[in-house]
Design a protein around this motif. Structure first.
Motif, PDB file in Angstrom:
ATOM      1  N   ASN A  10      44.973  37.425 -88.804  1.00  0.00           N
ATOM      2  CA  ASN A  10      45.946  37.747 -89.847  1.00  0.00           C
ATOM      3  C   ASN A  10      45.621  39.121 -90.419  1.00  0.00           C
ATOM      4  OD1 ASN A  10      47.436  37.943 -92.287  1.00  0.00           O
ATOM      5  ND2 ASN A  10      47.532  35.714 -92.445  1.00  0.00           N
ATOM      6  N   THR A  48      47.176  33.608 -97.973  1.00  0.00           N
ATOM      7  CA  THR A  48      45.974  33.681 -97.143  1.00  0.00           C
ATOM      8  C   THR A  48      44.774  34.289 -97.853  1.00  0.00           C
ATOM      9  OG1 THR A  48      47.238  33.744 -95.093  1.00  0.00           O
ATOM     10  CG2 THR A  48      45.029  34.670 -95.019  1.00  0.00           C
ATOM     11  N   HIS A  50      51.571  30.438 -88.252  1.00  0.00           N
ATOM     12  CA  HIS A  50      52.251  31.296 -89.223  1.00  0.00           C
ATOM     13  C   HIS A  50      53.553  31.844 -88.626  1.00  0.00           C
ATOM     14  CE1 HIS A  50      52.908  34.715 -91.934  1.00  0.00           C
ATOM     15  NE2 HIS A  50      51.993  34.212 -92.743  1.00  0.00           N
ATOM     16  N   ASN A  66      47.879  39.180-101.221  1.00  0.00           N
ATOM     17  CA  ASN A  66      47.429  39.725 -99.950  1.00  0.00           C
ATOM     18  C   ASN A  66      47.326  41.246 -99.979  1.00  0.00           C
ATOM     19  OD1 ASN A  66      47.234  37.214 -98.749  1.00  0.00           O
ATOM     20  ND2 ASN A  66      49.285  37.291 -97.857  1.00  0.00           N
ATOM     21  N   ASP A  70      45.657  29.425 -89.725  1.00  0.00           N
ATOM     22  CA  ASP A  70      46.574  29.884 -90.761  1.00  0.00           C
ATOM     23  C   ASP A  70      47.816  28.987 -90.836  1.00  0.00           C
ATOM     24  OD1 ASP A  70      48.260  31.770 -92.382  1.00  0.00           O
ATOM     25  OD2 ASP A  70      46.628  33.150 -91.893  1.00  0.00           O
ATOM     26  N   THR A  71      48.235  28.666 -92.066  1.00  0.00           N
ATOM     27  CA  THR A  71      49.537  28.022 -92.297  1.00  0.00           C
ATOM     28  C   THR A  71      49.637  26.652 -91.613  1.00  0.00           C
ATOM     29  OG1 THR A  71      50.396  30.293 -92.156  1.00  0.00           O
ATOM     30  CG2 THR A  71      52.015  28.575 -92.458  1.00  0.00           C
ATOM     31  N   MET A  79      45.971  32.681 -86.125  1.00  0.00           N
ATOM     32  CA  MET A  79      47.194  32.961 -86.880  1.00  0.00           C
ATOM     33  C   MET A  79      48.289  31.917 -86.677  1.00  0.00           C
ATOM     34  SD  MET A  79      48.461  35.155 -89.005  1.00  0.00           S
ATOM     35  CE  MET A  79      49.890  36.086 -89.535  1.00  0.00           C
ATOM     36  N   LYS A 102      48.263  38.912 -84.228  1.00  0.00           N
ATOM     37  CA  LYS A 102      48.810  37.731 -83.572  1.00  0.00           C
ATOM     38  C   LYS A 102      49.157  37.982 -82.108  1.00  0.00           C
ATOM     39  CE  LYS A 102      52.054  33.947 -84.270  1.00  0.00           C
ATOM     40  NZ  LYS A 102      53.050  33.318 -85.150  1.00  0.00           N
ATOM     41  N   GLU A 157      46.076  37.303 -80.200  1.00  0.00           N
ATOM     42  CA  GLU A 157      45.338  36.137 -80.688  1.00  0.00           C
ATOM     43  C   GLU A 157      44.599  35.409 -79.578  1.00  0.00           C
ATOM     44  OE1 GLU A 157      46.213  32.454 -83.781  1.00  0.00           O
ATOM     45  OE2 GLU A 157      47.877  33.517 -82.831  1.00  0.00           O
ATOM     46  N   SER A 172      46.409  40.404 -93.101  1.00  0.00           N
ATOM     47  CA  SER A 172      46.073  40.374 -94.527  1.00  0.00           C
ATOM     48  C   SER A 172      44.562  40.337 -94.740  1.00  0.00           C
ATOM     49  CB  SER A 172      46.701  39.150 -95.204  1.00  0.00           C
ATOM     50  OG  SER A 172      48.101  39.190 -95.129  1.00  0.00           O
TER      51      SER A 172
END
Length: 478
Positions: A145, A98, A200, A119, A46-47, A197, A166, A169, A147
């Motif tokens: 995540n 996302t 993020h 999201n 993510d991100t 994640m 997270k 994770e 979302s």
């Protein structure tokens, strides 16, 4: 039954190729081909901003102080993955959020088609996971995540699907390996998806990576600090370097998670006497979107942005059978990845469109980017912090060959290029069947509360705006 003549068979095959719609019988390359028995392993982070990784050539800000992607000598690190497969230098996603981005990845559709424009909305289309299920794959996903919760629509078709927030994770990879263990041991075909994640926000790297930065303990990059940077960039600017360092340390954290997961997955295949991971599977490493990191307006986050720092994403495909390695510079639409993998379709694109809901658009060809705010909304996308505007001009044009981070608007100097890309965007938009903006596609208040959302999705811009300008309006405004 009447037999087809040879020349008719050739004509039929030629028509199929020209229509770009290969049937399973005609397909000779994809994972759904009759002669292919390999698995599919998807690892997304993510991100993750492409330009912060060492195997992408340019970075706007100062070079990372840490080894973010591991070493090419460390098996299954990000750097090692890049050395083993094809790195796509110009892969772009459909949105800077996302669920819209990943829903496009799993459906091949734009957010305005699949309906998950936020999201806080549900996917309204079938995914490629259903195709894999029909082909006999066992599919398992673990995502970090929230979302991507079980109500979002992506869980459909997976045999197991779970969110590991997270805070948990570090358990995600082992949990996914446990779910897939029996299928791998019994040589069933699997599709595994691990979505990590980090990095993020909040930027909270593992202690071993933060300690390498030698930052004072009071320097943190949580939501409060990052939103303050957007509200008051001039007064907060002295923290920007530290925040970027913490973001980089989060990338190093995610590299550790990815490396641990894939190393253990490789060992799992070997324990089943099947050879290693790359002998048995195509591995895809990618991101849903990147991060602005205060490129403009002191904005560190992603959801408001349609610029390259956010919608250009890392993409690596490792296919040992094909033997392909190196960098591909052609423009690639991330949403077409699964179609290419499963059906063997060509992967390069003439243009890629990204959008925020139905209100802000960006279209890119191999060189230029047109960013379009058709309603001339001065506030920009309605994303946190919502009290700070993120301004887009009605029309912006960028030359990525000379301006890869899209900072110098040259629309006034190149009206013909603006008109050409504007017409392509208009034609693209009008070729799409828009998903409904029926409130039933939104999550209910109880589910939103369980997921920690306080906003009402009905207050966001939906799918009811008028879309991009026609060619005539471009002419009138130039």
């Amino acid at each position: 039954m009447q037999m087809l003549r040879p020349h008719l068979i050739v004509a039929a095959l030629a028509f199929t190729m020209l229509a770009c719609a290969p049937s399973p019988q005609a397909n000779k390359r994809g994972l759904l081909a009759a002669d292919d028995s390999r698995d599919l392993i998807l690892v997304s982070v993510d991100t993750l901003r492409a330009s912060r990784l060492p195997f992408y050539s340019q970075t706007l800000h100062s070079a990372p102080r840490l080894e973010l992607a591991g070493s090419v000598d460390e098996s299954f690190s990000m750097a090692w993955l890049a050395s083993q497969g094809v790195v796509y230098d110009s892969a772009f996603t459909t949105a800077g959020k996302t669920l819209p981005s990943l829903a496009s990845f799993f459906t091949g559709l734009a957010p305005i088609e699949h309906g998950a424009v936020s999201n806080m909305t549900r996917l309204q289309a079938d995914t490629y996971v259903s195709k894999l299920k029909l082909a006999g794959f066992k599919s398992h996903a673990r995502v970090a995540n929230r979302s991507l919760h079980k109500f979002c629509g992506l869980a459909e078709g997976f045999d197991t699907y779970a969110v590991r927030a997270k805070q948990r994770e570090s358990e995600l990879g082992d949990d996914l390996l446990s779910a897939a263990h029996d299928d791998i041991a019994s040589s069933k075909r699997v599709m595994l998806w691990a979505h990590f994640m980090a990095p993020h926000q909040p930027y909270e790297p593992l202690p071993e990576y933060r300690s390498q930065l030698s930052l004072p303990a009071e320097i943190v990059a949580g939501n409060e600090q990052l939103q303050a940077a957007h509200r008051s960039p001039q007064t907060e600017q002295h923290h920007f370097g530290a925040y970027r360092d913490l973001y980089d340390a989060e990338i190093a954290t995610s590299n550790q998670y990815v490396q641990n997961f894939l190393s253990k997955l490789d060992a799992q295949y070997r324990a089943a006497n099947r050879g290693g991971l790359l002998d048995n599977a195509v591995v895809v490493f990618f991101s849903d979107h990147g991060e602005e990191l205060a490129d403009r307006n002191g904005y560190f986050l992603h959801a408001k942005s349609l610029y390259s720092s956010v919608v250009q994403v890392p993409l690596i495909i490792i296919d040992k059978k094909s033997g392909r390695k190196g960098h591909v510079t052609d423009l690639v639409d991330l949403s077409q990845t699964m179609k290419m993998l499963l059906e063997g379709d060509e992967f390069t694109s003439d243009f890629v469109v990204s959008a925020w809901h139905n209100d802000f658009f960006a279209i890119r060809d191999n060189r230029y980017t047109l960013v379009h705010n058709p309603q001339q909304n001065a506030l920009g996308p309605l994303e946190p912090p919502e009290d700070v505007a993120y301004f887009y001009s009605a029309v912006e044009l960028y030359d990525r060959q000379n301006d890869p981070f899209e900072l110098n608007n040259i629309a006034a100097q190149h009206p013909q290029i603006v008109a050409r890309l504007g017409e392509q965007l208009y034609q693209w938009y009008n070729s799409k069947s828009l998903a409904t903006s029926d409130p039933s596609s939104y999550l209910d208040e109880q589910t939103l509360a369980e997921l920690g959302y306080t906003e009402d999705p009905n207050s966001e811009h939906g799918l009811d705006s008028l879309g991009p300008w026609s060619a005539e309006k471009y002419d009138n405004n130039h």
